[in-house]
Design a protein around this motif. Structure first.
Motif, mmCIF file in Angstrom:
data_model
loop_
_atom_site.group_PDB
_atom_site.id
_atom_site.type_symbol
_atom_site.label_atom_id
_atom_site.label_comp_id
_atom_site.label_asym_id
_atom_site.label_seq_id
_atom_site.Cartn_x
_atom_site.Cartn_y
_atom_site.Cartn_z
ATOM 1 N N SER A 205 10.393 -7.210 0.901
ATOM 2 C CA SER A 205 9.368 -8.179 1.427
ATOM 3 C C SER A 205 8.010 -7.145 1.337
ATOM 4 O O SER A 205 7.785 -6.319 2.257
ATOM 5 C CB SER A 205 9.585 -8.629 2.833
ATOM 6 O OG SER A 205 10.410 -9.656 2.521
ATOM 7 N N TYR B 116 -1.957 -18.893 6.475
ATOM 8 C CA TYR B 116 -1.034 -17.935 7.228
ATOM 9 C C TYR B 116 -2.067 -16.847 7.629
ATOM 10 O O TYR B 116 -2.516 -16.253 6.750
ATOM 11 C CB TYR B 116 0.085 -17.517 5.828
ATOM 12 C CG TYR B 116 1.171 -16.834 6.509
ATOM 13 C CD1 TYR B 116 1.999 -17.021 7.634
ATOM 14 C CD2 TYR B 116 1.331 -15.416 5.985
ATOM 15 C CE1 TYR B 116 3.048 -16.284 8.069
ATOM 16 C CE2 TYR B 116 2.303 -14.578 6.401
ATOM 17 C CZ TYR B 116 3.009 -15.026 7.546
ATOM 18 O OH TYR B 116 3.843 -14.009 7.984
ATOM 19 N N TRP C 180 8.657 -13.740 0.537
ATOM 20 C CA TRP C 180 8.882 -15.346 0.931
ATOM 21 C C TRP C 180 8.188 -15.478 2.338
ATOM 22 O O TRP C 180 8.289 -14.754 3.225
ATOM 23 C CB TRP C 180 10.261 -15.356 1.415
ATOM 24 C CG TRP C 180 11.342 -15.281 0.277
ATOM 25 C CD1 TRP C 180 11.723 -14.149 -0.244
ATOM 26 C CD2 TRP C 180 11.972 -16.411 -0.256
ATOM 27 N NE1 TRP C 180 12.776 -14.412 -1.262
ATOM 28 C CE2 TRP C 180 12.807 -16.034 -1.274
ATOM 29 C CE3 TRP C 180 11.938 -17.832 -0.090
ATOM 30 C CZ2 TRP C 180 13.733 -16.548 -2.083
ATOM 31 C CZ3 TRP C 180 12.842 -18.633 -0.866
ATOM 32 C CH2 TRP C 180 13.610 -18.018 -1.670
ATOM 33 N N ARG D 27 21.076 -5.056 7.315
ATOM 34 C CA ARG D 27 21.995 -6.226 6.808
ATOM 35 C C ARG D 27 23.462 -6.084 7.677
ATOM 36 O O ARG D 27 23.816 -5.169 7.731
ATOM 37 C CB ARG D 27 22.094 -6.312 5.507
ATOM 38 C CG ARG D 27 21.091 -6.428 4.489
ATOM 39 C CD ARG D 27 20.593 -8.022 4.693
ATOM 40 N NE ARG D 27 19.620 -8.319 3.453
ATOM 41 C CZ ARG D 27 18.396 -8.087 3.606
ATOM 42 N NH1 ARG D 27 17.856 -7.679 4.736
ATOM 43 N NH2 ARG D 27 17.651 -8.433 2.554
#
Ligand SMILES: Cc1cc2nc3c(=O)[nH]c(=O)nc-3n(C[C@H](O)[C@H](O)[C@H](O)COP(=O)(O)O)c2cc1C
Length: 168
Positions: free
Chosen positions: A12, A63, A118, A157
């Motif tokens: 990101s 945003y 995203w 993760r």
């Protein structure tokens, strides 16, 4: 780029340089989205490519992050509920389809050496207006598209053992 490397290369991006995205790269990215699979091949999505120049205030209403309008382009994936495949228990697969389209484009962008992020946490009404969506279209996902000016943080993760079970 080799596929496993591509998967690892994407992250990101939350800081962009203003350098332009070439039309050729953009075309390949959009083509990757067009070729994405959708449930029953309904293709219940539209993609809007917005040039950010001069739209800082408007994008801030969509945003509100300083980095959001930094990239030269923002892409919106909108869903078309009327066109989506609905399972017999009533579950529409529009969101799943839109996510696959966005993922194809994001991975294609990574392959072009471009950064993306995203974004789902946006204002729906402002997105409808700024991306000039038409009746029957619902904004679902956004991403800036441009050249990264930051570096990836270490990836957090869960381990495979807590995410995957095997039934033998
Ligand atoms: C469906 C979806 C929605 C997301 N929405 C946002 C968002 O609104 N704002 C944001 O900064 N990041 C958003 N993200 C990015 C995630 O926070 C990010 O993918 C995750 O923390 C993993 O980091 P990585 O993408 O660098 O691997 C979203 C990711 C996904 C898949």
């Amino acid at each position: 780029m080799e596929f496993q490397e591509l998967i690892r290369r994407r992250y990101s991006v939350r800081e962009y340089r203003p350098d332009p995205v070439s039309e050729e790269a953009l075309g390949r990215i959009l083509e990757a989205g067009r070729l994405a699979p959708t449930a029953a091949n309904r293709q219940p999505f539209r993609v809007v490519v917005l040039e950010t120049k001069g739209r800082g205030e408007a994008l801030g209403r969509v945003y509100h992050r300083a980095w959001f309008p930094q990239a030269p382009v923002v892409i919106c994936v909108a869903g078309v509920p009327e066109e989506a495949w609905v399972r017999k228990d009533g579950r529409s697969h529009m969101d799943v389809d839109a996510a696959i389209v966005m993922d194809h484009m994001i991975l294609a962008a990574t392959d072009e050496g471009l950064g993306t992020c995203w974004i789902a946490n946006f204002d729906m009404d402002a997105a409808r207006e700024v991306f000039e969506l038409r009746a029957g279209e619902v904004p679902l996902l956004l991403t800036p598209l441009g050249h990264a000016a930051d570096r990836p943080a270490p990836r957090q993760r869960r381990g495979l053992e807590s995410l995957v079970r095997r039934v033998r």
